[in-house]
Design an enzyme around this catalytic site. Structure first.
Site, PDB file in Angstrom:
ATOM      1  N   GLU A   1      19.763  14.846   0.064  1.00 22.95           N
ATOM      2  CA  GLU A   1      19.971  15.190   1.258  1.00 22.95           C
ATOM      3  C   GLU A   1      20.994  14.424   2.509  1.00 22.95           C
ATOM      4  O   GLU A   1      20.977  13.261   1.987  1.00 22.95           O
ATOM      5  CB  GLU A   1      18.454  15.084   2.126  1.00 22.95           C
ATOM      6  CG  GLU A   1      17.357  15.809   1.166  1.00 22.95           C
ATOM      7  CD  GLU A   1      17.741  17.241   0.962  1.00 22.95           C
ATOM      8  OE1 GLU A   1      18.436  18.022   1.729  1.00 22.95           O
ATOM      9  OE2 GLU A   1      17.161  17.825   0.115  1.00 22.95           O
TER      10      GLU A   1
ATOM     11  N   GLU B   1       5.773  12.796   6.434  1.00 19.08           N
ATOM     12  CA  GLU B   1       5.378  12.324   4.820  1.00 19.08           C
ATOM     13  C   GLU B   1       4.436  11.002   5.035  1.00 19.08           C
ATOM     14  O   GLU B   1       3.595  10.979   4.201  1.00 19.08           O
ATOM     15  CB  GLU B   1       6.678  11.705   3.974  1.00 19.08           C
ATOM     16  CG  GLU B   1       7.599  12.697   3.412  1.00 19.08           C
ATOM     17  CD  GLU B   1       6.966  14.020   3.223  1.00 19.08           C
ATOM     18  OE1 GLU B   1       5.927  13.700   2.200  1.00 19.08           O
ATOM     19  OE2 GLU B   1       7.565  15.138   3.264  1.00 19.08           O
TER      20      GLU B   1
ATOM     21  N   ASP C   1       0.855  -1.181  -0.069  1.00 22.69           N
ATOM     22  CA  ASP C   1      -0.032   0.000   0.083  1.00 22.69           C
ATOM     23  C   ASP C   1       1.072   1.313   0.028  1.00 22.69           C
ATOM     24  O   ASP C   1       0.646   2.366  -0.699  1.00 22.69           O
ATOM     25  CB  ASP C   1      -0.862  -0.108   1.207  1.00 22.69           C
ATOM     26  CG  ASP C   1      -1.878  -1.220   1.287  1.00 22.69           C
ATOM     27  OD1 ASP C   1      -2.576  -1.457   0.244  1.00 22.69           O
ATOM     28  OD2 ASP C   1      -2.057  -1.717   2.269  1.00 22.69           O
TER      29      ASP C   1
END
EC number: 3.4.24.17
Length: 477
Positions: free
Chosen positions: A201, A219, A158
């Site tokens: 990053e 997130e 998912d």
């Protein structure tokens, strides 16, 4: 020595020009940054680019004010130093206004057990550190909801978690170190639900670089259906908070309220004693809001919110909080009538038009506009039209559709005139919409038509009904 004054003048001219050139370059750079920021995060259309350099342009001032208000800055409408400083900060790549993809309705998973897969890893952290932080980030949301998570190691999960750089296959490239740290998609099939992290990053477990746990928890909130919050203390606030170390990654009440409005609270433990208590009376409007027979008089967007009108009240719904507020119409707009027939927003004019009988009003925010009400026949309707059943503004075409019984008219908002060749039959151009309409509005490219307790989600490009839902499905009932 006769040439000395000339040399001195040239030197003065050159030395004086340098700071001016530098100042001009800085201003150009700030204007470029502003345009990019507003386009990415505040839904600034490409047709508005011409106004960005004109800092006093009304539409750009409003966009700057919108950004300043959202990010908790002093609302000046000017590109001041505080605003420029904030635009340089690292942040999530998900827009604050508008969205990556067109998805209808309220994004949430239809199940409570979700799978996730870590597709690849950054070189900045040991694999077990990434595994542990993802598990902790999901646990933060699991503790306040009925949701549970399990990891899979192959196939489609998912939630697919990926580290990537620059272009990575979703049309939203990363930008190298700084600025955009990561982005994620709302619940749904395919790429929806997935979280992408910029591997340019410097990811760390502490505050010496970009703390991975903090960004992952944010997130994954998007992956579960939350939008950005204006609350600067919330985990879902869009800017990266350098003051929050890994020990301070926790949810604010704003985060908890948002996620529980989607999925509810966690189930009570069978071992936990339950103290008897008197039931609390329902808040005003709560029972009517989830009444399966609920219908609406009119619906319109307003500056990113959705207003659902019924009798002398309206529900006010935002995509950030997902919990509708309930108000009397008169508490915001004292002169508006109750029992509204139709409403629609023209975003380019920052105005909502309200119809009842053969009159219509204009509002801007909570201000009623002077010069109204006006007669609907000033728009070009024939005398036989006594009232409007529903209206939809198509932002892409800058046209408004007016629905009256089994026919519809189309109004050109740019030319401010009714288009020739109308009315036309609704059933011919909107197949599947054959009931008398009560209300309508547009959201994320779909038209929503309401008739009684049912709503029809219509794809105007495919010209077909894609879903039939209860009218109050927007209220998470």
């Amino acid at each position: 020595m006769k040439n000395l004054p000339i040399l001195l003048l040239l030197c003065v001219a050159a030395c004086s020009a340098y700071p001016l050139d530098r100042s001009a370059r800085d201003e150009d750079s700030n204007m470029d940054l502003l345009q990019d920021y507003l386009e990415k995060y505040y839904d600034l259309g490409k047709e508005m680019r011409q106004y960005v350099r004109r800092k006093d342009s009304g539409p750009i001032v409003k966009k700057i004010q919108e950004m300043q208000k959202f990010l908790g800055l002093k609302v000046t409408g000017k590109l001041d130093s505080d605003t420029v400083e904030v635009m340089h900060k690292s942040r999530c790549g998900v827009p604050d206004v508008g969205h990556f993809t067109t998805f209808p309705g309220m994004p949430k998973w239809s199940k409570t057990h979700l799978t996730y897969r870590i597709v690849n890893y950054t070189q900045d952290l040991p694999r077990d550190a990434v595994d542990s932080d993802v598990e902790k980030a999901l646990k933060i949301w699991e503790e306040v909801t009925p949701l549970t998570f399990s990891r899979i190691y192959e196939g489609e999960a998912d939630i697919m978690i990926t580290f990537a750089v620059r272009e990575h296959g979703d049309f939203f490239p990363f930008d190298g170190p700084g600025k955009v740290l990561a982005h994620a998609y709302p619940p749904g099939p395919g790429m929806n639900g997935d979280a992408h992290f910029d591997d340019d990053e410097h990811w760390t477990k502490d505050a010496s670089g970009i703390n991975f746990l903090l960004v992952a928890a944010h997130e994954l909130g998007h992956s579960l259906g939350l939008y950005h919050s204006t609350n600067t203390e919330a985990l879902m606030y869009p800017l990266y908070n350098t003051l929050k170390g890994p020990a301070r990654v926790r949810l604010s009440q704003d985060d908890v309220t948002g996620i529980q409005s989607l999925y509810g609270p966690p189930p009570a433990s069978p071992d936990s004693p339950v103290e008897p208590s008197e039931p609390e009376p329902p808040a005003p409007g709560t029972l009517a809001m989830c009444d399966p027979a609920l219908s609406f008089d009119a619906i319109s967007t307003l500056r990113g919110e959705i207003l659902f009108f019924k009798d002398r009240y309206f529900w006010r719904k935002t995509f950030r909080t997902l919990v509708p507020e309930f108000h009397p119409i008169s508490s915001f707009w004292p002169s508006l009538p109750s029992g509204i027939d139709a409403a629609y927003e023209v975003t380019s004019r920052d105005s909502v038009f309200i119809f009842k009988g053969n009159k219509f009003w204009a509002i801007r925010g909570n201000e009623e506009q002077a010069g109204y009400p006006r007669g609907i026949h000033t728009l070009g309707f024939p005398p036989t039209v006594r009232k409007i059943d529903a209206a939809i503004f198509d932002k892409e075409k800058q046209k408004t559709y007016f629905f009256v019984e089994d026919k519809y008219w189309r109004f050109d908002e740019k030319r401010q005139s009714m288009e020739p060749g109308y009315p036309k039959q609704i059933a011919e151009d909107f197949p599947g919409i054959d009931s008398k309409l009560d209300a309508a509005f547009e959201s994320f490219g779909f038209f929503y038509f309401f008739s009684g307790s049912s709503q029809f989600e219509f794809d105007p490009n495919a010209k077909k009904v894609t879903h039939v839902l209860k009218s109050n499905s927007w209220f998470n009932c």
